[in-house]
Design an enzyme around this catalytic site. Structure first.
Site, PDB file in Angstrom:
ATOM      1  N   TYR A   1      -1.954  -1.882  10.302  1.00  0.00           N
ATOM      2  CA  TYR A   1      -2.020  -1.940   8.830  1.00  0.00           C
ATOM      3  C   TYR A   1      -0.747  -1.353   8.217  1.00  0.00           C
ATOM      4  CZ  TYR A   1      -3.931  -1.402   4.111  1.00  0.00           C
ATOM      5  OH  TYR A   1      -4.148  -1.475   2.757  1.00  0.00           O
TER       6      TYR A   1
ATOM      7  N   SER B   1       0.863  -1.188   0.000  1.00  0.00           N
ATOM      8  CA  SER B   1       0.000   0.000   0.000  1.00  0.00           C
ATOM      9  C   SER B   1       0.889   1.223   0.000  1.00  0.00           C
ATOM     10  CB  SER B   1      -0.864   0.009   1.265  1.00  0.00           C
ATOM     11  OG  SER B   1      -1.465   1.276   1.442  1.00  0.00           O
TER      12      SER B   1
HETATM   13  N1  LIG Z   1      -8.710  -0.479  -1.617  1.00  0.00           N
HETATM   14  C1  LIG Z   1      -7.698   0.312  -1.326  1.00  0.00           C
HETATM   15  O1  LIG Z   1      -7.847   1.558  -1.249  1.00  0.00           O
HETATM   16  C2  LIG Z   1      -6.318  -0.263  -1.109  1.00  0.00           C
HETATM   17  C3  LIG Z   1      -5.237   0.627  -1.056  1.00  0.00           C
HETATM   18  C4  LIG Z   1      -3.961   0.123  -0.855  1.00  0.00           C
HETATM   19  C5  LIG Z   1      -3.756  -1.241  -0.703  1.00  0.00           C
HETATM   20  N2  LIG Z   1      -4.828  -2.079  -0.738  1.00  0.00           N
HETATM   21  C6  LIG Z   1      -4.544  -3.505  -0.554  1.00  0.00           C
HETATM   22  O2  LIG Z   1      -4.995  -4.216  -1.679  1.00  0.00           O
HETATM   23  C7  LIG Z   1      -5.377  -5.533  -1.292  1.00  0.00           C
HETATM   24  C8  LIG Z   1      -6.786  -5.818  -1.776  1.00  0.00           C
HETATM   25  O3  LIG Z   1      -7.644  -4.841  -1.186  1.00  0.00           O
HETATM   26  P1  LIG Z   1      -9.152  -4.601  -1.648  1.00  0.00           P
HETATM   27  O4  LIG Z   1      -9.393  -3.158  -1.461  1.00  0.00           O
HETATM   28  O5  LIG Z   1      -9.410  -5.252  -2.948  1.00  0.00           O
HETATM   29  O6  LIG Z   1      -9.870  -5.369  -0.440  1.00  0.00           O
HETATM   30  P2  LIG Z   1     -11.316  -6.084  -0.389  1.00  0.00           P
HETATM   31  O7  LIG Z   1     -11.687  -6.110   1.060  1.00  0.00           O
HETATM   32  O8  LIG Z   1     -12.230  -5.402  -1.320  1.00  0.00           O
HETATM   33  O9  LIG Z   1     -10.978  -7.561  -0.872  1.00  0.00           O
HETATM   34  C9  LIG Z   1     -10.057  -8.326  -0.108  1.00  0.00           C
HETATM   35  C10 LIG Z   1     -10.324  -9.794  -0.314  1.00  0.00           C
HETATM   36  O10 LIG Z   1      -9.441 -10.502   0.583  1.00  0.00           O
HETATM   37  C11 LIG Z   1     -10.178 -11.535   1.196  1.00  0.00           C
HETATM   38  N3  LIG Z   1      -9.578 -11.924   2.481  1.00  0.00           N
HETATM   39  C12 LIG Z   1      -9.609 -11.238   3.653  1.00  0.00           C
HETATM   40  N4  LIG Z   1      -8.994 -11.954   4.616  1.00  0.00           N
HETATM   41  C13 LIG Z   1      -8.549 -13.098   4.037  1.00  0.00           C
HETATM   42  C14 LIG Z   1      -7.841 -14.233   4.515  1.00  0.00           C
HETATM   43  N5  LIG Z   1      -7.484 -14.349   5.808  1.00  0.00           N
HETATM   44  N6  LIG Z   1      -7.539 -15.217   3.629  1.00  0.00           N
HETATM   45  C15 LIG Z   1      -7.928 -15.138   2.338  1.00  0.00           C
HETATM   46  N7  LIG Z   1      -8.614 -14.096   1.836  1.00  0.00           N
HETATM   47  C16 LIG Z   1      -8.917 -13.085   2.676  1.00  0.00           C
HETATM   48  C17 LIG Z   1     -11.583 -10.944   1.377  1.00  0.00           C
HETATM   49  O11 LIG Z   1     -12.572 -11.957   1.572  1.00  0.00           O
HETATM   50  C18 LIG Z   1     -11.762 -10.211   0.059  1.00  0.00           C
HETATM   51  O12 LIG Z   1     -12.294 -11.032  -0.945  1.00  0.00           O
HETATM   52  C19 LIG Z   1      -5.241  -5.582   0.227  1.00  0.00           C
HETATM   53  O13 LIG Z   1      -4.024  -6.180   0.570  1.00  0.00           O
HETATM   54  C20 LIG Z   1      -5.261  -4.126   0.628  1.00  0.00           C
HETATM   55  O14 LIG Z   1      -4.587  -3.898   1.842  1.00  0.00           O
HETATM   56  C21 LIG Z   1      -6.100  -1.641  -0.941  1.00  0.00           C
END
Ligand SMILES: NC(=O)c1ccc[n+]([C@@H]2O[C@H](COP(=O)([O-])OP(=O)(O)OC[C@H]3O[C@@H](n4cnc5c(N)ncnc54)[C@H](O)[C@@H]3O)[C@@H](O)[C@H]2O)c1
Length: 254
Positions: free
Chosen positions: A149, A136
């Site tokens: 986080y 991130s």
């Molecule tokens: N959305 C943002 O603004 C953003 C920004 C920076 C980084 N990220 C990172 O990108 C990645 C994806 O984020 P997103 O926004 O698509 O999240 P999201 O919550 O929309 O999707 C995350 C997915 O991970 C799954 N998950 C959660 N815990 C789990 C576990 N223990 N084992 C297996 N699967 C699991 C959830 O069920 C979900 O399907 C994450 O690592 C997040 O930290 C997101």
């Protein structure tokens, strides 16, 4: 990606779902590892052949071992591992419970460690592979009350370098660092506010691009980094953040 096998953790929704769809569109075999079986099965049914959903909690070693064995049973090999599953918890160090801290570090940092631990030996059997860690922008800059986080995403860059060094030249390992991306995670987060629409507008405004990113934007970068076109890239982190956090004050503009 013809005939290559790609694992996408957290592939049921958000950035992971976009990766699943993009790699599948480019003829890869795709395995979704997720705890959300309803969304994951729906996605794999939707895509049909060459896509399989495997129930997996990435923070649990036995679950990951089982899931990796299932991928080998299904597709026979592993070429790309996308460590994307992540969770966010809102707490400072003093507010955070030990359980919250362990959960966040468990999914966001131990998860990529476990998946790499069990997927890399399979990749080495064919002599080649790529690990992509979804970190991130919070590995560089942070906000209030996201201590676990931010810590997990920063440490993930260290894990990226370690994997790149330890398994070169066979395995490349790269991190991507998104800014705010329009996913279910974001919408769950802004729901915590009494005024989600204002928070969303603030999110748009804090990026130099004047808007937040789409999960497809991140998937496109991941796809490039996983492809042979990126064969000279390893150990690095790439920000995809609409210029978030690079502005300092003191503008001379009227
Ligand atoms: N959305 C943002 O603004 C953003 C920004 C920076 C980084 N990220 C990172 O990108 C990645 C994806 O984020 P997103 O926004 O698509 O999240 P999201 O919550 O929309 O999707 C995350 C997915 O991970 C799954 N998950 C959660 N815990 C789990 C576990 N223990 N084992 C297996 N699967 C699991 C959830 O069920 C979900 O399907 C994450 O690592 C997040 O930290 C997101």
């Amino acid at each position: 990606m013809n005939n290559k096998t790609v694992i996408v953790t957290g592939g049921s929704k958000g950035i992971g779902e976009s990766c699943v769809r993009l790699f599948h569109e480019h003829d890869a075999n795709v395995a979704i590892f997720d705890v959300d079986s309803e969304a994951g099965k729906k996605l794999s049914d939707d895509l049909g052949e060459r896509c399989v959903f495997i129930q997996c909690d990435v923070a649990d070693g036995a679950s990951v071992r089982h899931a990796i064995a299932a991928v080998i049973g299904h597709f026979g090999s592993i070429d790309v591992l996308i460590n994307n599953a992540g969770i966010v918890s809102y707490a400072s160090v003093t507010e955070s419970t030990e359980e919250d801290w362990d959960n966040t570090i468990g999914v966001n940092l131990k998860g990529p460690f476990l998946c790499s631990k069990y997927a890399v030996p399979v990749m080495l059997q064919t002599g080649k592979g790529v690990v992509i860690n979804v970190s991130s922008v919070q590995a560089y800059i942070t906000q209030e009350r996201v201590a676990a986080y931010t810590t997990s995403k920063t440490a993930l860059l260290g894990l990226t370098r370690s994997i790149a060094v330890d398994y070169a030249p066979n395995i490349r390992c790269v991190a991507v660092c998104p800014g705010t991306i329009d996913t279910p995670m974001l919408h769950e987060a802004i729901k915590l506010s009494s005024d989600p629409r204002t928070v969303l507008k603030e999110c748009d405004d804090m990026h130099l691009t004047g808007k937040i990113g789409r999960s497809d934007d991140v998937a496109e970068l991941i796809y490039y980094l996983a492809s042979d076109k990126a064969s000279f890239i390893t150990g690095q982190a790439f920000r995809i953040d609409g210029g978030l956090g690079i502005v300092i004050g003191g503008s001379q503009r009227d």
